[in-house]
Motif scaffolding. Structure first.
Motif, PDB file in Angstrom:
ATOM      1  N   HIS A  37       0.713  -6.234   6.351  1.00 54.22           N
ATOM      2  CA  HIS A  37       1.595  -5.074   6.457  1.00 54.22           C
ATOM      3  C   HIS A  37       2.770  -5.362   7.396  1.00 54.22           C
ATOM      4  O   HIS A  37       2.680  -6.242   8.241  1.00 54.22           O
ATOM      5  CB  HIS A  37       0.825  -3.869   7.015  1.00 54.22           C
ATOM      6  N   PRO A  38       3.834  -4.562   7.291  1.00 52.06           N
ATOM      7  CA  PRO A  38       4.899  -4.671   8.301  1.00 52.06           C
ATOM      8  C   PRO A  38       4.391  -4.187   9.653  1.00 52.06           C
ATOM      9  O   PRO A  38       3.404  -3.452   9.726  1.00 52.06           O
ATOM     10  CB  PRO A  38       5.997  -3.744   7.761  1.00 52.06           C
ATOM     11  N   HIS A  89       7.429  -2.268  -0.024  1.00 53.56           N
ATOM     12  CA  HIS A  89       6.049  -2.393   0.453  1.00 53.56           C
ATOM     13  C   HIS A  89       5.359  -1.026   0.434  1.00 53.56           C
ATOM     14  O   HIS A  89       4.212  -0.913  -0.006  1.00 53.56           O
ATOM     15  CB  HIS A  89       5.999  -2.992   1.857  1.00 53.56           C
ATOM     16  N   CYS A 126       1.691   0.270  -0.956  1.00 53.59           N
ATOM     17  CA  CYS A 126       0.692   0.341   0.121  1.00 53.59           C
ATOM     18  C   CYS A 126       0.514   1.771   0.618  1.00 53.59           C
ATOM     19  O   CYS A 126       1.326   2.277   1.395  1.00 53.59           O
ATOM     20  CB  CYS A 126       1.129  -0.564   1.279  1.00 53.59           C
ATOM     21  N   CYS A 159       0.529   2.280   4.651  1.00 51.53           N
ATOM     22  CA  CYS A 159       1.829   2.289   5.338  1.00 51.53           C
ATOM     23  C   CYS A 159       2.653   3.504   4.930  1.00 51.53           C
ATOM     24  O   CYS A 159       3.441   4.020   5.716  1.00 51.53           O
ATOM     25  CB  CYS A 159       2.600   0.999   5.058  1.00 51.53           C
TER      26      CYS A 159
END
Ligand SMILES: [Zn+2]
Length: 217
Positions: free
Chosen positions: A3-4, A28, A32, A35
């Motif tokens: 993940h970021p 993303h 996801c 997130c």
């Protein structure tokens, strides 16, 4: 899943990220749920802070920025629901990215990078931060390189691996100036990634270095 960082999600949700970074994070988020939930939480907090702190005058358009982000996230269909009600989505590029790229992978105008790899630059020529789609042939390496700035890589198809781990669809890698790596695409399927960089990469070999100016990589 990779993940970021929380900082990235926070900056995204408060509208502080440049367009190219925001594109990678938005893509993303569309893949996801975890997130996405985190980003919504930041937005909810941001919204209530703004309500309390800025009742009459808007500072620097920040209220509009937060609201625009809210609209954007709300416009994304929840992935959980979609996967129940519809067959597996056939698009390789999730919505925020597909719109940005002007179509799905089959409509991308790839330019050869050498070694069978190809790219398509999505950012305008004036932009310091460059978003590009990369296609690495199955089983092949990307030339070994390090970074002068930050590089975000989001996998959209296939997979790649380097010394930091294995990355598949939806996984996001954040590389900084300390990382020297040689990503290699997994066997079986070409690896398609969205890569965002804010400075040219440093290649060890001469040929990629010579090609850099031409390829904006
Ligand atoms: Zn995530």
């Amino acid at each position: 899943m990779h993940h970021p960082s929380e900082e990235m999600i926070f900056d995204y949700a408060t509208g502080a990220l440049d367009e190219a970074w925001a594109l990678a994070i938005a893509t993303h988020l569309s893949l996801c749920p975890a997130c996405r939930a985190a980003a919504r939480e930041v937005e909810a907090i941001g919204g209530s802070l703004l309500e309390a702190a800025v009742p009459t005058e808007m500072a620097d358009g920040s209220y509009e920025a937060v609201m625009a982000r809210l609209d954007f996230v709300d416009a994304m269909p929840p992935a959980e629901v979609r996967s129940i009600t519809e067959p597996k989505p056939s698009y390789v590029l999730p919505e925020p990215l597909r719109q940005y790229a002007g179509g799905d992978v089959s409509e991308i105008r790839w330019r050869a990078l050498g070694g069978g790899a190809a790219q398509c630059i999505l950012s305008p020529p004036s932009s310091k931060t460059v978003a590009r789609l990369l296609r690495i042939p199955a089983g092949r390496p990307v030339p070994e390189h390090s970074h002068r700035g930050t590089e975000l890589t989001l996998v959209l198809a296939g997979a790649f691996a380097d010394s930091t781990g294995h990355y598949a669809r939806g996984d996001l890698q954040e590389a900084d100036a300390d990382l020297l790596h040689q990503p290699r695409a997994a066997e079986g399927e070409d690896c398609i990634c969205l890569a965002v960089t804010d400075a040219p990469l440093s290649f060890r070999a001469l040929l990629p270095r010579l090609a850099q100016r031409y390829l904006r990589i």
